[in-house]
Design a protein around this motif. Sequence first.
Motif, PDB file in Angstrom:
ATOM      1  N   MET A  67      58.279  10.339  25.275  1.00 20.58           N
ATOM      2  CA  MET A  67      56.896  10.771  25.047  1.00 20.58           C
ATOM      3  C   MET A  67      56.010  10.416  26.233  1.00 20.58           C
ATOM      4  O   MET A  67      55.165  11.217  26.664  1.00 20.58           O
ATOM      5  N   LEU A  68      56.201   9.229  26.785  1.00 18.77           N
ATOM      6  CA  LEU A  68      55.371   8.788  27.902  1.00 18.77           C
ATOM      7  C   LEU A  68      55.731   9.499  29.202  1.00 18.77           C
ATOM      8  O   LEU A  68      54.856   9.847  30.005  1.00 18.77           O
ATOM      9  N   SER A  69      57.012   9.729  29.419  1.00 20.52           N
ATOM     10  CA  SER A  69      57.433  10.379  30.665  1.00 20.52           C
ATOM     11  C   SER A  69      57.041  11.857  30.692  1.00 20.52           C
ATOM     12  O   SER A  69      57.012  12.473  31.763  1.00 20.52           O
ATOM     13  N   ALA A  70      56.710  12.402  29.519  1.00 28.54           N
ATOM     14  CA  ALA A  70      56.266  13.799  29.452  1.00 28.54           C
ATOM     15  C   ALA A  70      54.814  13.966  29.894  1.00 28.54           C
ATOM     16  O   ALA A  70      54.348  15.092  30.065  1.00 28.54           O
ATOM     17  N   ILE A  71      54.102  12.864  30.079  1.00 27.47           N
ATOM     18  CA  ILE A  71      52.718  12.922  30.562  1.00 27.47           C
ATOM     19  C   ILE A  71      52.764  13.152  32.076  1.00 27.47           C
ATOM     20  O   ILE A  71      53.243  12.294  32.822  1.00 27.47           O
ATOM     21  N   PRO A  72      52.308  14.307  32.563  1.00 25.08           N
ATOM     22  CA  PRO A  72      52.558  14.684  33.965  1.00 25.08           C
ATOM     23  C   PRO A  72      52.038  13.682  34.987  1.00 25.08           C
ATOM     24  O   PRO A  72      52.646  13.496  36.048  1.00 25.08           O
ATOM     25  N   GLU A  73      50.929  13.028  34.700  1.00 26.18           N
ATOM     26  CA  GLU A  73      50.311  12.155  35.699  1.00 26.18           C
ATOM     27  C   GLU A  73      51.011  10.809  35.866  1.00 26.18           C
ATOM     28  O   GLU A  73      50.749  10.085  36.829  1.00 26.18           O
ATOM     29  N   ILE A  74      51.876  10.456  34.939  1.00 20.31           N
ATOM     30  CA  ILE A  74      52.575   9.169  35.033  1.00 20.31           C
ATOM     31  C   ILE A  74      53.673   9.258  36.094  1.00 20.31           C
ATOM     32  O   ILE A  74      54.611  10.050  35.978  1.00 20.31           O
ATOM     33  N   ASP A  75      53.557   8.419  37.119  1.00 13.88           N
ATOM     34  CA  ASP A  75      54.481   8.453  38.246  1.00 13.88           C
ATOM     35  C   ASP A  75      55.690   7.539  38.059  1.00 13.88           C
ATOM     36  O   ASP A  75      56.742   7.776  38.657  1.00 13.88           O
ATOM     37  N   ASP A  76      55.520   6.485  37.258  1.00 13.02           N
ATOM     38  CA  ASP A  76      56.564   5.470  37.226  1.00 13.02           C
ATOM     39  C   ASP A  76      56.544   4.736  35.890  1.00 13.02           C
ATOM     40  O   ASP A  76      55.479   4.341  35.407  1.00 13.02           O
ATOM     41  N   ILE A  77      57.726   4.566  35.283  1.00 14.29           N
ATOM     42  CA  ILE A  77      57.863   3.777  34.060  1.00 14.29           C
ATOM     43  C   ILE A  77      58.988   2.776  34.280  1.00 14.29           C
ATOM     44  O   ILE A  77      60.136   3.149  34.531  1.00 14.29           O
ATOM     45  N   GLY A  78      58.655   1.494  34.200  1.00 15.61           N
ATOM     46  CA  GLY A  78      59.642   0.437  34.291  1.00 15.61           C
ATOM     47  C   GLY A  78      59.687  -0.353  32.993  1.00 15.61           C
ATOM     48  O   GLY A  78      58.885  -0.134  32.084  1.00 15.61           O
ATOM     49  N   MET A  79      60.615  -1.282  32.919  1.00 15.26           N
ATOM     50  CA  MET A  79      60.728  -2.096  31.714  1.00 15.26           C
ATOM     51  C   MET A  79      61.221  -3.481  32.079  1.00 15.26           C
ATOM     52  O   MET A  79      62.073  -3.638  32.960  1.00 15.26           O
ATOM     53  N   THR A  80      60.676  -4.502  31.428  1.00 14.70           N
ATOM     54  CA  THR A  80      61.163  -5.870  31.553  1.00 14.70           C
ATOM     55  C   THR A  80      61.925  -6.218  30.287  1.00 14.70           C
ATOM     56  O   THR A  80      61.417  -6.035  29.178  1.00 14.70           O
ATOM     57  N   THR A  81      63.147  -6.730  30.433  1.00 12.75           N
ATOM     58  CA  THR A  81      64.034  -6.936  29.293  1.00 12.75           C
ATOM     59  C   THR A  81      64.955  -8.127  29.553  1.00 12.75           C
ATOM     60  O   THR A  81      65.179  -8.506  30.705  1.00 12.75           O
ATOM     61  N   ASN A  82      65.498  -8.691  28.490  1.00  4.34           N
ATOM     62  CA  ASN A  82      66.526  -9.715  28.685  1.00  4.34           C
ATOM     63  C   ASN A  82      67.904  -9.091  28.894  1.00  4.34           C
ATOM     64  O   ASN A  82      68.872  -9.796  29.207  1.00  4.34           O
ATOM     65  N   GLY A  83      68.016  -7.784  28.703  1.00  8.82           N
ATOM     66  CA  GLY A  83      69.226  -7.054  29.056  1.00  8.82           C
ATOM     67  C   GLY A  83      70.297  -6.970  27.990  1.00  8.82           C
ATOM     68  O   GLY A  83      71.252  -6.182  28.122  1.00  8.82           O
ATOM     69  N   VAL A  84      70.174  -7.731  26.921  1.00  7.15           N
ATOM     70  CA  VAL A  84      71.258  -7.827  25.945  1.00  7.15           C
ATOM     71  C   VAL A  84      71.596  -6.479  25.305  1.00  7.15           C
ATOM     72  O   VAL A  84      72.767  -6.171  25.057  1.00  7.15           O
ATOM     73  N   LEU A  85      70.586  -5.656  25.056  1.00  7.22           N
ATOM     74  CA  LEU A  85      70.803  -4.381  24.360  1.00  7.22           C
ATOM     75  C   LEU A  85      70.967  -3.198  25.316  1.00  7.22           C
ATOM     76  O   LEU A  85      71.114  -2.061  24.875  1.00  7.22           O
ATOM     77  N   LEU A  86      70.981  -3.452  26.614  1.00 12.89           N
ATOM     78  CA  LEU A  86      71.123  -2.354  27.572  1.00 12.89           C
ATOM     79  C   LEU A  86      72.464  -1.625  27.488  1.00 12.89           C
ATOM     80  O   LEU A  86      72.504  -0.407  27.709  1.00 12.89           O
ATOM     81  N   PRO A  87      73.589  -2.300  27.159  1.00 13.92           N
ATOM     82  CA  PRO A  87      74.822  -1.519  27.017  1.00 13.92           C
ATOM     83  C   PRO A  87      74.697  -0.411  25.970  1.00 13.92           C
ATOM     84  O   PRO A  87      75.320   0.637  26.087  1.00 13.92           O
ATOM     85  N   ARG A  88      73.869  -0.633  24.973  1.00 13.96           N
ATOM     86  CA  ARG A  88      73.678   0.367  23.918  1.00 13.96           C
ATOM     87  C   ARG A  88      72.677   1.444  24.318  1.00 13.96           C
ATOM     88  O   ARG A  88      72.811   2.611  23.931  1.00 13.96           O
ATOM     89  N   TYR A  89      71.663   1.075  25.108  1.00 16.94           N
ATOM     90  CA  TYR A  89      70.530   1.989  25.309  1.00 16.94           C
ATOM     91  C   TYR A  89      70.298   2.456  26.737  1.00 16.94           C
ATOM     92  O   TYR A  89      69.464   3.338  26.961  1.00 16.94           O
ATOM     93  N   ALA A  90      70.973   1.910  27.729  1.00 18.39           N
ATOM     94  CA  ALA A  90      70.618   2.196  29.124  1.00 18.39           C
ATOM     95  C   ALA A  90      70.680   3.686  29.458  1.00 18.39           C
ATOM     96  O   ALA A  90      69.751   4.235  30.071  1.00 18.39           O
TER      97      ALA A  90
END
Length: 270
Positions: A85-108
Amino acid sequence: MNLHMYDRFNRHINYLRISVTDRCNFRCEYCMPAEGLPLKKHEDILSFDEITDIVKAGVKLGIRKLRITGGEPLVRKDLPELISMLSAIPEIDDIGMTTNGVLLPRYAKALKAAGLKRVNISLDTMNPEKFKKITRIGELDDVLRGIDAATEAGLLPVKINFVRIPGENEVDEQEVREFCQKNGLKLRFIRQMDLRTGEFYAVDGGLGGICTICNRLRLTADGFIVPCLHSGQRYSTRELGIEEAYNQALENKPEKGVGTESHDFSNIGG
């Protein structure tokens, strides 16, 4: 339309950090007290539609960069949907995320497909026993698998956040540095926050924490826009309306964070 938002200290504000949850699957000793913190009620947490509306209003004022945070953001159900939803906003140039990484194998992979650009992952030691002590419940191998998953999914550059804990993990710094060099990861050193005063210092390997160039506002999981992490000021998008909350946060963004006047911690930032 090329809009720019400046605060009263002529800092260009174009960055919104969005907390999507106050929950976390770790209990890191530098992040929260041993007894934990009271959790917000489910109905108080912003919906994805509300977050998107707040970002769209911010875009009209000049917001161009987003960072998704928590708690641990990946414990929020269906997070890739919000990223889409956020990346569909044309003016947004960059989306990052801070995470502990544990769930990234499931969602990356899903996060990358939805429009997430990159991640910062916390890693304070390569020693499994020490890692469990610092996080109170975490497993080092889970985070290492998360780092691999982020790299394979192309969430690049993968940045590693190493929190310097005086008297505890200075000896781990070299091992983490070597691990990052070997695996093509960017390393950032962050000094430990004082949980009593909220004081912290500049980031080594990044520009975070330097008040004079602070370009960010924060959105809490329950809908408050916060001009500085350490000021105690917060403005409700639900009570004031989104635009007025932005306006008040911008107008009242302090020159420095809490404690800087008396202690001259000029690198504390919001």
